[in-house]
Design a protein around this motif. Structure first.
Motif, short mmCIF file in Angstrom:
data_model
loop_
_atom_site.label_atom_id
_atom_site.label_comp_id
_atom_site.label_asym_id
_atom_site.label_seq_id
_atom_site.Cartn_x
_atom_site.Cartn_y
_atom_site.Cartn_z
N GLY A 94 68.38 4.44 48.35
CA GLY A 94 68.11 4.95 49.67
C GLY A 94 69.45 5.55 50.38
N GLY A 95 70.61 5.92 49.36
CA GLY A 95 71.76 6.49 49.84
C GLY A 95 72.77 5.49 50.25
N GLN A 96 72.56 4.18 50.17
CA GLN A 96 73.43 3.10 50.36
C GLN A 96 74.35 3.09 49.24
OE1 GLN A 96 73.18 1.68 53.35
NE2 GLN A 96 71.85 3.16 54.03
N GLY A 97 75.46 2.60 49.81
CA GLY A 97 76.55 2.19 48.48
C GLY A 97 77.54 3.32 48.26
N VAL A 98 77.41 4.62 48.89
CA VAL A 98 78.16 5.91 48.55
C VAL A 98 79.61 5.63 48.08
CG1 VAL A 98 78.81 6.44 50.88
CG2 VAL A 98 78.13 8.16 48.98
N GLU A 99 80.45 4.57 48.63
CA GLU A 99 81.49 4.16 48.39
C GLU A 99 82.08 4.09 46.78
OE1 GLU A 99 79.74 0.60 49.41
OE2 GLU A 99 79.73 2.54 50.44
N THR A 143 87.21 13.56 44.08
CA THR A 143 88.31 14.18 44.98
C THR A 143 87.63 13.97 46.46
OG1 THR A 143 87.42 16.47 45.20
CG2 THR A 143 89.13 15.91 43.50
N GLU A 144 88.60 13.95 47.26
CA GLU A 144 88.39 13.78 48.76
C GLU A 144 87.26 14.92 49.24
OE1 GLU A 144 91.75 13.14 51.52
OE2 GLU A 144 92.85 12.03 50.14
N ARG A 145 87.58 15.99 48.88
CA ARG A 145 86.80 17.06 49.10
C ARG A 145 85.44 16.72 48.79
NH1 ARG A 145 85.29 22.55 47.39
NH2 ARG A 145 85.92 22.20 45.20
N ARG A 146 85.33 16.64 47.42
CA ARG A 146 83.77 16.23 46.88
C ARG A 146 83.31 14.95 47.55
NH1 ARG A 146 79.78 18.52 43.82
NH2 ARG A 146 78.20 17.05 43.62
N MET A 147 83.95 14.23 47.96
CA MET A 147 83.47 12.67 48.77
C MET A 147 83.01 13.30 50.04
SD MET A 147 82.80 9.59 48.36
CE MET A 147 82.12 8.47 49.18
N ALA A 148 83.66 14.13 50.80
CA ALA A 148 82.84 14.92 52.05
C ALA A 148 81.78 15.55 51.80
CB ALA A 148 83.99 15.75 52.77
N VAL A 208 74.29 12.52 51.40
CA VAL A 208 73.73 11.18 51.63
C VAL A 208 73.11 11.02 52.94
CG1 VAL A 208 74.34 8.67 51.91
CG2 VAL A 208 75.00 10.04 49.87
N GLU A 209 73.77 11.63 53.69
CA GLU A 209 73.34 11.58 55.30
C GLU A 209 71.87 12.37 55.30
OE1 GLU A 209 74.31 13.31 59.65
OE2 GLU A 209 75.78 12.94 58.20
N ILE A 210 71.69 13.31 54.89
CA ILE A 210 70.29 14.14 54.84
C ILE A 210 69.36 13.15 54.16
CG2 ILE A 210 69.01 16.21 53.75
CD1 ILE A 210 72.12 17.61 54.06
N PHE A 211 69.65 12.64 53.02
CA PHE A 211 68.86 11.87 52.25
C PHE A 211 68.37 10.74 53.15
CE2 PHE A 211 67.74 9.03 48.51
CZ PHE A 211 66.92 9.98 47.56
N GLN A 212 69.39 10.04 53.87
CA GLN A 212 68.94 8.69 54.60
C GLN A 212 68.34 9.19 55.85
OE1 GLN A 212 73.04 7.40 55.36
NE2 GLN A 212 72.99 5.83 53.69
N ARG A 213 68.59 10.24 56.44
CA ARG A 213 67.88 10.90 57.61
C ARG A 213 66.28 10.94 56.95
NH1 ARG A 213 70.00 16.11 59.91
NH2 ARG A 213 71.23 15.32 58.14
N GLY A 214 66.12 11.58 55.86
CA GLY A 214 64.58 11.82 55.54
C GLY A 214 63.89 10.50 54.77
N GLU A 215 64.74 9.34 54.86
CA GLU A 215 64.60 8.17 54.30
C GLU A 215 63.91 8.16 53.27
OE1 GLU A 215 61.71 6.33 57.15
OE2 GLU A 215 63.45 6.10 58.68
N PHE A 216 64.51 8.97 52.21
CA PHE A 216 64.18 9.05 50.92
C PHE A 216 64.74 7.89 49.95
CE2 PHE A 216 63.46 13.40 52.30
CZ PHE A 216 61.98 13.55 51.79
#
Length: 186
Positions: A70-75, A82-87, A93-101
């Protein structure tokens, strides 16, 4: 003093001055583990392709893990990107979590091919193309509603950019971009 002697004396003084300057100038710092033609990061394009394929597969496996949770454990993506890709990953992940997918099934990758490699900004940029299979992946929200993908193609190419650097004598590879090309099915 004859003109010839004055000219010789002037040249001698200028030469001595330049030599003194050259001796007192601090040496330029040596580049920090920058890749070069004399120390290639890969023995061949085949080796570069195999290394890219391994990183790409590890990245997609980690992505599967994050989205199945569900978007947990993104670390777990941090050592792979890269840092850019991580952003960018954090936004997704935030969008996925907001939709509770929650993701069901796995993305898979195959057919990685070398495209090019070049040096810029203290890193070698390895560009590869790979085929990502979306056919076994679905996402459902908490109400059981399925997310609908915009592109229905089950498999299509991604152009992948990987930054390669050297750190303490070890090759470090980080995925910087995985640009989907839905019009290019595989």
């Amino acid at each position: 003093m004859p003109l010839r002697a004055l000219t010789a004396l002037t040249l001698l003084i200028l030469t001595a001055s330049l030599a003194a300057c050259a001796e007192t100038q601090p040496a330029e710092p040596s580049p920090v583990a920058s890749p070069s033609a004399s120390s290639p990061l890969f023995a061949s394009e085949d080796e570069a392709t195999q290394a890219a394929d391994a990183l790409i597969k590890e990245y997609w496996a980690a992505t599967n893990t994050v989205f199945k949770a569900g978007g947990q454990g993104v670390e777990i993506l941090e050592p792979l990107v890269t840092e850019r890709r991580m952003a960018s990953e954090l936004v997704g992940v935030e969008i996925f979590q907001r939709g509770e997918f929650t993701q069901v099934g796995d993305y898979s990758v195959d057919g990685t091919r070398f495209q090019q490699m070049f040096e810029a900004n203290d890193a070698v940029h390895l560009i590869a193309e790979t085929c990502v299979d979306y056919s076994g992946v679905k996402a459902f929200n908490a109400k059981g509603e399925e997310a609908v993908r915009k592109n229905k193609a089950p498999r299509f190419h991604h152009q992948v950019t990987i930054h390669v650097t050297m750190s303490s004598g070890n090759r470090v590879m980080r995925l910087d971009d995985s640009e989907p090309r839905p019009e290019s099915t595989c």
